[in-house]
Structure formats: structure tokens, C-alpha cells
Design an enzyme around this catalytic site. Structure first.
Site, short mmCIF file in Angstrom:
data_model
loop_
_atom_site.label_atom_id
_atom_site.label_comp_id
_atom_site.label_asym_id
_atom_site.label_seq_id
_atom_site.Cartn_x
_atom_site.Cartn_y
_atom_site.Cartn_z
N THR A 1 -1.33 -0.87 -4.39
CA THR A 1 -2.24 0.27 -4.57
C THR A 1 -1.61 1.50 -3.93
OG1 THR A 1 -3.42 -0.09 -2.48
CG2 THR A 1 -4.26 -1.24 -4.43
N MET B 1 5.40 1.40 -3.55
CA MET B 1 6.60 1.97 -4.16
C MET B 1 7.81 1.05 -3.98
SD MET B 1 6.18 5.90 -2.86
CE MET B 1 4.54 6.64 -2.78
N GLU C 1 0.84 -1.19 0.00
CA GLU C 1 0.00 0.00 0.00
C GLU C 1 0.89 1.25 0.00
OE1 GLU C 1 -4.14 -1.09 2.32
OE2 GLU C 1 -2.53 -0.18 3.48
N CYS C 2 0.66 2.14 -0.93
CA CYS C 2 1.33 3.43 -1.00
C CYS C 2 2.85 3.26 -0.91
CB CYS C 2 0.80 4.37 0.08
SG CYS C 2 1.13 6.12 -0.27
N GLY C 3 3.48 3.59 0.22
CA GLY C 3 4.92 3.41 0.33
C GLY C 3 5.34 1.98 0.09
#
Length: 436
Positions: free
Chosen positions: A427, A332, A327-329
């Protein structure tokens, strides 16, 4: 029976968190059992609440959660003496389009639960106008009841007197006035407050805030203004399916943004959670059947993550046979490369083709409604997931198959679709709830 209150303000940055923490600790010091909640999608404040009260705090989300889910979550306050819900942004600030049970505004929670609102007012640069603002907030929505105000950052006794007189004339109770006090300011960074677990002196900071507020605020009057409240039984709890029976969860300073209610729901459904630290070059539990990388601040630790070959190799090996979700970080880090604020590119795990940059900062903020095009851990294809996105990274490349069709709160389609490749999914939004 608990006494329920909402702490809110006309805007962000006025002092809601500081007052909430101070009241919670001051009442706890008096021997009261205090339960905190966070209205809205902020995932940092609940950890501060827990530090102040010794009890876990969770988010109450009117845009993403239905009334039964909210009732289920607030029932944890049944054995408390005082229940405090800290608001987000201004009292009535939400999105334009209604979600599951509201717009995400703090006022939704106040009205839904019947808890009066204590407003934190910062009268800097004004005097009697502060009373006009408070009166406008009091009268804006009939179902929301104002208990009174606490003034913050008053400039002088004369300034305080002018504001108090105007509020008294408007029939609004003033519980206290706080002069400026830099020692209780909570440090911030680009996604909000620095996390509670990153601050070794957080206990002392909260103690000082409690002492300061007790000196300037009538704690008994605030408590008397609260509504007597007993939780209503919820027919159903959260609509949450664990992503697996045994979950390897990344957890350290780079991976800490996960909603507490999600972890509790996983455990309540029988899942076992084992944590590991990518920053310590640890591997996910080889006995787990899914690995979950939450968001956080990987951009502040990108060099360490890139250098930790044991973690990266172990995660790649895990993803050969089992699902990995970020999720998010965390998303990435599942990507190919992350460029930090100085423009230095760092190799990530390469499970997905995502490339992101913090050298080209662009804020992404808002609610997200995602319809899954393919399954992800815990959720079937076609499921409608509600979440919240907040980051400053720029997408340089997102070449993999989209995971979902994602809309913002207005219904507009956005480019942050998430990705899937093999057993890896990711995501940009943080999952809050699935539609029933």
C-alpha cells in the site's frame, strides 16, 4: 498526577518541534519525568521525542483513532510528571470531513484531553498583528484553552517589546521570547525533518535547545499553566491484530517509517519482531511467518538496494511460501523498478509489478480509508483500514490486482489502490488503525 500541555502554532514551520524537545529536555534535566506525544500522523517526530525524554512517544490521531484508542495510548503518561503533546500544522488544521473522533486537528486532542495550549508564535514581519492572531486562535473554539505563547525568532528587543505589549493588552500570557538561533535548527528533507537516528549529534542539539530555551523562557510559568491530569481508564485498547506471530521487520535508514504504537500493539498481542537491514544486504529471519517492509527513503538508497542481491533473492524466496507486505517506500521496493531523482532506474525485488519514479515528482499527501478487496497480513478482506499517505513518487505502472478500494478524507476514490500478487501485498498509505 501529571501536568498536561499541548504545544501548537498558527502554522507549520514555526518551531513547535524545537520548543517541545527543548522543554522536554530542560524539565528532564531538572529531574522531572516527561512523556511526549505527537498529535497527527507524522511518524518522524516521535523518535526525536524519545531522544529528548528517554521514553517512547506515540501518535494521537483523532481522524483515524477512536477515543478509547487515544485514552489507551495516553495512559502511558500516568507515571510522568509532565505530559507534552506536540501538534501538527496549525492548531485547528485538519480535514473537512470528520473521521473517527475528529478531523485530525491538534485542537481535537487538546479539547479531548483537557490540556491547555502553548502557542509558538513567529512574529517575523509583523508586530501587534501577532497578538491579533493569538487572540483569534484563543477565541476560535470554546473547548480549547490557551495557556499562553512563546515568541520565536524575534528580531530585536524593540520588536519583542511591541509584540509583548500587544499580547498583554489582549490578556495573553507571554512565557518567553526566543531570538534567532541557527545552531538549534533541525535539518530537513522532502518528507520533513531528517530522522533522529540519522543525526549523530542529536543529543547535543537537544541539549543546546534546552539551554537556549531555559535562558529565554520562564519554565516554571509554563509548568504552572499546565492542567492537572490523570488518565481515564479505556474499556478497549487499540484494534490491532499482528500480521503474524513472528514478524521479520526491515529496519534501517531506508525503512524506518512505522508508527510506534503499531509495533507496541503487535508485541502486546504476543508477536515477536526480528529486524533486518536491506541496506546491509541482510535477509529476513527464515523462522518468521511474515515479512513487513515499512516506508522510509528507499529513493536515497535505490542503488544500494538494487546491488544487494542477497537481500533481494532472500525476500523473493521468503515470498514463495509466506506473506510479504510493504508500506509506501516498502511497497516501492516490492515493485519492479524505482527511478531516482536523477532519472536512473534501479531494479527492485519484482514481487509486484509497481514502477515508480522520483524524477517526476508529485506530492501525495493525506488521510486514506481503505476497504480491503482481499486479505493482507493481519487484516481480513472487507476490513476498513485508516492510514496516511505522504510521498513524492509518481506511479509509472501499477499492473497487479488492486488490494483495496481507497478513499481520501473527502470520500473521493484515489488511484493508489495498493497491489497484490501471490503472497506479496503493498500500500502507499501507512497503517494507523482499523475501524472497530
Amino acid at each position: 498526577m501529571a501536568a498536561g500541555l499541548v504545544i501548537s502554532a498558527p502554522a507549520s514551520g514555526v518551531g513547535k518541534t524545537t520548543l517541545t524537545l527543548a522543554l522536554a529536555r530542560a524539565w528532564r534535566n531538572r529531574g522531572l519525568n516527561v512523556q511526549c506525544f505527537k498529535s497527527g500522523p507524522d511518524y518522524i517526530d516521535p523518535a526525536f521525542h524519545a531522544a529528548a525524554t528517554g521514553r517512547a512517544s506515540v501518535n494521537l490521531e483523532s481522524w483515524a483513532m477512536d477515543r478509547e484508542a487515544i485514552a489507551h495510548l495516553v495512559s502511558r503518561g500516568a507515571d510522568a510528571d509532565v505530559v507534552l503533546a506536540e501538534g501538527s500544522m496549525g492548531l485547528f488544521d485538519g480535514v473537512a470531513a470528520r473521521g473517527v473522533s475528529g478531523t485530525g486537528a491538534t485542537a481535537d486532542i487538546a479539547e479531548m484531553l483537557g490540556w491547555p495550549v502553548v502557542l509558538v508564535i513567529d512574529p517575523s514581519g509583523q508586530a501587534q498583528t501577532a497578538a491579533a492572531i493569538a487572540a483569534g486562535l484563543r477565541d476560535y473554539r470554546p473547548g480549547v484553552r490557551l495557556a499562553g505563547v512563546v515568541l520565536n525568532r524575534v528580531a530585536s528587543p524593540r520588536h519583542e517589546d511591541l509584540v509583548r505589549r500587544a499580547l498583554n493588552d489582549a490578556g495573553i500570557a507571554v512565557f518567553g521570547a526566543l531570538p534567532r538561533h541557527a545552531e538549534i535548527s533541525l535539518p530537513k528533507r522532502h518528507l520533513g525533518l531528517v530522522q533522529a537516528e540519522e543525526q549523530a549529534e542529536i543529543g547535543k542539539l537537544i541539549d543546546e535547545a534546552a539551554r537556549f530555551v531555559a535562558e529565554h523562557v520562564d519554565l516554571d510559568a509554563v509548568l504552572r499553566s499546565a492542567a492537572n491530569w490523570s488518565p481515564q481508564p479505556a474499556a478497549n485498547g487499540l484494534n490491532v491484530t499482528p500480521p503474524g506471530q513472528r514478524i521479520a521487520l526491515a529496519r534501517d535508514a531506508a525503512f524506518s517509517f512505522v508508527y510506534p504504537h503499531m509495533l507496541e500493539a503487535w508485541r502486546a498481542a504476543g508477536a515477536e519482531i526480528s529486524t533486518f537491514s536491506p541496506l546491509a544486504d541482510e535477509s529476513p529471519d527464515t523462522g518468521a511467518d511474515v515479512c513487513w517492509l515499512p516506508g522510509g527513503y528507499p529513493e536515497l538508497h535505490a542503488g544500494t538496494i538494487a546491488a544487494n542481491a542477497r537481500f533481494r533473492n532472500a525476500l523473493r524466496a521468503f515470498a514463495e511460501t509466506r506473506p510479504v507486505h510493504g508500506e509506501c517506500g516498502g511497497y516501492m521496493v516490492l515493485g519492479t523498478a524505482l527511478t531516482d531523482a536523477d532519472g536512473v532506474s534501479h531494479e527492485m525485488t519484482g514481487l509486484l509489478g509497481l514502477e515508480t519514479s522520483f524524477a517526476k515528482r508529485r506530492m501525495h499527501l493525506g488521510y486514506r480509508l481503505a476497504t480491503l478487496a482481499a486479505p493482507m497480513p493481519g487484516h481480513r478482506a472487507g476490513a476498513r483500514l485508516r492510514g496516511h499517505e505522504f510521498h513524492y513518487s509518481t506511479i509509472l505502472a501499477q499492473p497487479d490486482t488492486p488490494l483495496a478500494v481507497v478513499h481520501d478524507a473527502t470520500g473521493a476514490v484515489i488511484a493508489e489502490t495498493g497491489s497484490r500478487r501471490g503472497h506479496a501485498t503493498g500500500t502507499f498509505f501507512h497503517l494507523i488503525a482499523e475501524d472497530r
